[in-house]
Design a protein around this motif. Structure first.
Motif, short mmCIF file in Angstrom:
data_model
loop_
_atom_site.label_atom_id
_atom_site.label_comp_id
_atom_site.label_asym_id
_atom_site.label_seq_id
_atom_site.Cartn_x
_atom_site.Cartn_y
_atom_site.Cartn_z
N GLY A 61 -14.08 -17.75 -23.79
CA GLY A 61 -14.69 -16.54 -24.40
C GLY A 61 -13.24 -15.67 -24.32
O GLY A 61 -13.64 -14.52 -25.01
N CYS A 103 -12.95 -15.02 -27.87
CA CYS A 103 -13.92 -13.85 -28.26
C CYS A 103 -13.79 -12.93 -27.89
O CYS A 103 -13.99 -11.48 -29.02
CB CYS A 103 -15.04 -14.17 -27.40
N LEU A 109 -13.00 -9.68 -30.70
CA LEU A 109 -14.81 -7.78 -30.79
C LEU A 109 -14.04 -7.35 -30.24
O LEU A 109 -14.35 -6.60 -30.78
CB LEU A 109 -15.51 -9.14 -29.69
N THR A 151 -9.90 -21.38 -34.13
CA THR A 151 -10.80 -22.14 -34.18
C THR A 151 -11.00 -23.20 -34.04
O THR A 151 -11.68 -23.71 -33.44
CB THR A 151 -11.49 -21.22 -35.88
#
Length: 307
Positions: free
Chosen positions: A143, A147, A151, A200
């Protein structure tokens, strides 16, 4: 600079461990290496977020071409917040890892490896916090360190492009300023892509290990950890090169610093066109990072009659 620290300290420790099966600096490196690696992820994450905020502020500023140069103490304060925040969030890694030994069933040699297990000598309150961090470590990684920067960067870029698209018809921004903004946006996107591609595999491995670790041998876990570390080293190696290649003024300044001796000894045989070109490059390099206020044109002389 933090990428340089990772390559200078962590990479030799990992290579030495793989060759000799002995941990260089013992338990100290077993705790410091994960701490520095997680701090590197935090520095990159929060730096990309700060760059995204800066690009959004540059796009929404009513007078973007006349913004003053940011002071040095302001930049140092932002870097201090990013670095201190990243290292603070990585402190549980120091308490989470410890050195362990095992005898190889094949060669009979005693090998040293790092295991993710809080020490039982910790105070009860600290032990419970570290144990909670260990249980939530996978999703915290995914997170916060994966992310969040992706994001955040994508959202800032979409909003910036939408605002820039609505202002194309206006003449408040010059062509040179728009070109500088485009170069900066491409640089941030490139850094985000490299970061996403290199992190990743680690996030995928963390999820797989979290749900399949009882069925996996220690050799497989060590191999996955080694692959994740080398992806991190690859990111630390590629990021400075990518930054110098995409950000042309920064790359030109770096080449000028490397070739300053040769240029200082060589005579100046360029014409006025060459000097004008160098002046333009200097102006571009000084304005690509900071929105430098443009000098106001000299007032036009009054011609004709007072009427």
């Amino acid at each position: 600079f933090w990428d340089f620290l990772i390559l200078f300290f962590c990479l030799p420790v990992v290579i030495f461990n793989e060759i000799t099966k002995k941990r260089l600096l013992g338990d100290v490196s077993c705790r410091i290496v994960p701490f520095m690696e997680v701090s590197s992820l935090g520095v990159t994450t929060f730096s990309l977020c700060a760059l995204g905020i800066d690009r959004f502020h540059a796009a929404t500023s009513p007078q973007a071409s006349a913004r003053p140069i940011e002071q040095c103490h302001s930049i140092i304060a932002k870097l201090a917040v990013i670095w201190v925040g990243s290292m603070t969030l990585s402190v549980p890694e120091i308490l989470l890892w410890q050195l362990a030994q095992d005898t190889s069933p094949v060669s009979g040699m005693v090998t040293e490896y790092c295991t993710m297990k809080p020490s039982s000598n910790l105070p009860e309150s600290v032990y419970s916090l570290v144990l909670t961090y260990q249980n939530a470590r996978m999703w915290w990684y995914f997170g916060c360190y994966f992310c969040l920067p992706i994001l955040f960067t994508v959202s800032c870029q979409l909003v910036t492009r939408r605002i820039s698209g609505t202002e194309k018809t206006s003449e408040c921004r010059g062509a040179k300023h728009s070109q500088c903004e485009s170069h900066l946006n491409c640089t941030i996107i490139g850094l985000t892509i490299i970061y996403g591609l290199c992190t990743t595999p680690e996030n995928v491995c963390n999820i797989v290990v979290a749900y399949m670790s009882p069925d996996m041998s220690r050799q497989t876990l060590d191999l996955l950890s080694l692959i994740n570390q080398f992806f991190l080293f690859f990111k630390c190696s590629v990021t400075p090169v990518l930054l110098l290649c995409l950000c042309r003024p920064l790359g030109q300044a770096f080449m000028d610093c490397c070739c300053c001796c040769c240029e200082g000894c060589s005579p100046d045989t360029t014409s006025s066109e060459g000097s004008a070109d160098s002046k333009l490059k200097t102006e571009m390099s000084s304005s690509i990072f900071f929105d430098k206020p443009r000098e106001s044109p000299p007032p036009l002389l009054a011609l004709g009659t007072p009427c």
